[in-house]
Design a protein around this motif. Structure first.
Motif, PDB file in Angstrom:
ATOM      1  N   ASN A  56      50.672  39.227  34.487  1.00  0.00           N
ATOM      2  CA  ASN A  56      49.357  38.632  34.652  1.00  0.00           C
ATOM      3  C   ASN A  56      48.318  39.709  34.348  1.00  0.00           C
ATOM      4  OD1 ASN A  56      46.938  37.511  35.511  1.00  0.00           O
ATOM      5  ND2 ASN A  56      47.776  36.667  37.386  1.00  0.00           N
ATOM      6  N   PRO A  57      47.486  39.514  33.319  1.00  0.00           N
ATOM      7  CA  PRO A  57      46.513  40.550  32.960  1.00  0.00           C
ATOM      8  C   PRO A  57      45.407  40.732  33.994  1.00  0.00           C
ATOM      9  CG  PRO A  57      46.127  38.579  31.671  1.00  0.00           C
ATOM     10  CD  PRO A  57      47.397  38.353  32.451  1.00  0.00           C
ATOM     11  N   TYR A  58      45.326  39.841  34.972  1.00  0.00           N
ATOM     12  CA  TYR A  58      44.284  39.934  35.989  1.00  0.00           C
ATOM     13  C   TYR A  58      44.753  40.632  37.258  1.00  0.00           C
ATOM     14  CZ  TYR A  58      41.490  36.948  33.063  1.00  0.00           C
ATOM     15  OH  TYR A  58      40.771  36.453  32.014  1.00  0.00           O
ATOM     16  N   GLY A  59      45.931  41.188  37.240  1.00  0.00           N
ATOM     17  CA  GLY A  59      46.378  41.952  38.401  1.00  0.00           C
ATOM     18  C   GLY A  59      47.633  41.408  39.033  1.00  0.00           C
ATOM     19  N   ASP A  60      47.991  42.028  40.155  1.00  0.00           N
ATOM     20  CA  ASP A  60      49.254  41.718  40.808  1.00  0.00           C
ATOM     21  C   ASP A  60      49.094  40.914  42.094  1.00  0.00           C
ATOM     22  OD1 ASP A  60      48.169  43.595  42.475  1.00  0.00           O
ATOM     23  OD2 ASP A  60      49.695  45.111  42.127  1.00  0.00           O
TER      24      ASP A  60
END
Length: 89
Positions: A56-60
């Motif tokens: 996910n490029p928006y974080g974990d």
């Protein structure tokens, strides 16, 4: 949120155009044929295999705890947060 769970996501239309997205996202036009095609892709074994380890490029999902730790660290350093003004005359 779906990319965090490595699940296919279908974006219908161009509302998300130009935004960062995971490889699990399928973009399609708002037409019946394109939507059906996107659904078929999302259900395919090949696509599901491709995205099973996608990131996910928006974080974990741990943003809140990271923000809290940064605030705690800043507060422990007695940083002066008072706004400063400078005369330019």
């Amino acid at each position: 949120e779906a990319p965090s769970f490595n699940k296919p996501t279908i974006n219908i239309g161009d509302r998300q155009k130009g935004r960062m997205q995971a490889e699990s996202v399928i973009n399609c036009n708002p037409s019946k044929a394109d939507i059906v095609n996107a659904i078929n892709i999302s259900l395919s074994k090949e696509f599901r295999e491709k995205i099973k380890n996608s990131i996910n490029p928006y974080g974990d999902g741990n943003t809140s705890s990271k923000i809290i730790n940064i605030i705690k660290q800043a507060l422990s350093q007695n940083i002066n947060l008072k706004k400063k003004f400078y005369d330019i005359v």
